[in-house]
Design an enzyme around this catalytic site. Structure first.
Site, short mmCIF file in Angstrom:
data_model
loop_
_atom_site.label_atom_id
_atom_site.label_comp_id
_atom_site.label_asym_id
_atom_site.label_seq_id
_atom_site.Cartn_x
_atom_site.Cartn_y
_atom_site.Cartn_z
N GLU A 45 0.85 -1.20 0.00
CA GLU A 45 0.00 0.00 0.00
C GLU A 45 0.88 1.24 0.00
O GLU A 45 1.61 1.49 0.95
CB GLU A 45 -0.91 0.02 1.24
CG GLU A 45 -1.73 1.29 1.38
CD GLU A 45 -2.42 1.41 2.72
OE1 GLU A 45 -2.71 2.55 3.15
OE2 GLU A 45 -2.67 0.37 3.37
N ARG A 49 0.11 10.44 0.57
CA ARG A 49 0.44 11.49 1.53
C ARG A 49 1.55 12.40 1.03
O ARG A 49 1.91 13.37 1.70
CB ARG A 49 0.87 10.87 2.87
CG ARG A 49 -0.20 10.00 3.51
CD ARG A 49 0.28 9.42 4.81
NE ARG A 49 -0.62 8.38 5.30
CZ ARG A 49 -0.41 7.67 6.41
NH1 ARG A 49 0.66 7.89 7.14
NH2 ARG A 49 -1.27 6.74 6.77
N THR A 73 -4.70 6.12 2.01
CA THR A 73 -5.08 7.50 2.34
C THR A 73 -5.94 8.11 1.23
O THR A 73 -5.76 9.26 0.83
CB THR A 73 -3.84 8.38 2.62
OG1 THR A 73 -2.88 7.64 3.37
CG2 THR A 73 -4.22 9.60 3.45
N LYS A 133 -10.83 -1.81 7.19
CA LYS A 133 -9.59 -1.41 7.84
C LYS A 133 -9.96 -0.89 9.23
O LYS A 133 -10.95 -0.18 9.40
CB LYS A 133 -8.93 -0.31 7.02
CG LYS A 133 -7.72 0.35 7.66
CD LYS A 133 -7.18 1.41 6.72
CE LYS A 133 -6.01 2.16 7.32
NZ LYS A 133 -5.42 3.14 6.38
#
Length: 210
Positions: A45, A49, A73, A133
């Protein structure tokens, strides 16, 4: 509307630890992904960011065929579309909104959204999402919290992320409602910056054997 569980399950069950990566330099993406694949962690992943994130995903998708690159994100529908266009095979979000549900609806690329509270989990279930998650895991109550959820939300499977480390990963992985964990310890920023790919492969191998 329903989650694409068929596409997501192989990612969550294929390895116990999914590396969560923050990259400042896209030039590090390919050697890092190759190091993680060599260590037995093909699903990675890359979080959105940094400015290098989408380019990093593009390069891994194009140059590391054995990797299963995902984007993390993801906060809105535009993020979802950009990540998919870059080559992401799965999408991870810290939460779940109607906009994200709409973006993922009927899509081949599956969404793994975050949920913490009972109400959030129930809203996810209403939207057709059973694989979630749990973020931020340690700060939100840790393995003890997830253990208490198992009897109430037996149909839900989790990937805890946030504060998960080699020291506590097994606390989560021992739970019946946890399929895998997400963690950044397999690719520390200092090792990435130093280009210590052999060291990262060793960390990945250790994580793969947890």
């Amino acid at each position: 509307m329903a989650q694409n569980v068929d596409a997501l399950t192989p990612v969550m069950t294929g390895q116990k630890v999914i590396p969560v990566i923050v990259l400042d330099n896209a030039d590090d993406a390919v050697p890092l992904a190759r190091a993680l694949v060599a260590g037995g962690l093909p699903a990675v992943e890359i979080t959105l960011r940094t400015a290098a994130a989408l380019e990093s995903i593009k390069r891994v998708a194009a140059e590391v065929p054995d990797a299963i690159v995902g984007a993390g994100t993801i906060l809105n529908g535009a993020n979802f579309d950009e990540a998919v266009a870059a080559g992401s095979k799965f999408i991870v979000s810290p939460g779940l909104t109607p906009e994200l549900v709409s973006a993922a609806d009927g899509h081949d690329v599956p969404l793994l959204p975050g949920s913490v509270t009972s109400s959030e989990i129930m809203k996810a279930l209403e939207a057709g999402y059973t694989h979630l998650k749990f973020f931020p895991a340690e700060q939100a109550g840790g393995a003890a919290y997830l253990k208490s959820c198992a009897s109430v939300f037996g149909q839900v499977k989790f990937c805890p992320t946030g504060g998960v480390s080699v020291k506590n990963a097994n606390d989560y992985l021992s739970l019946p409602n946890v399929l895998c964990v997400g963690g950044s310890w397999v690719a520390p920023k200092d090792m990435v910056a130093a280009g210590d790919w052999d060291g990262i492969t060793a960390l990945a191998k250790a994580a793969a054997e947890i």
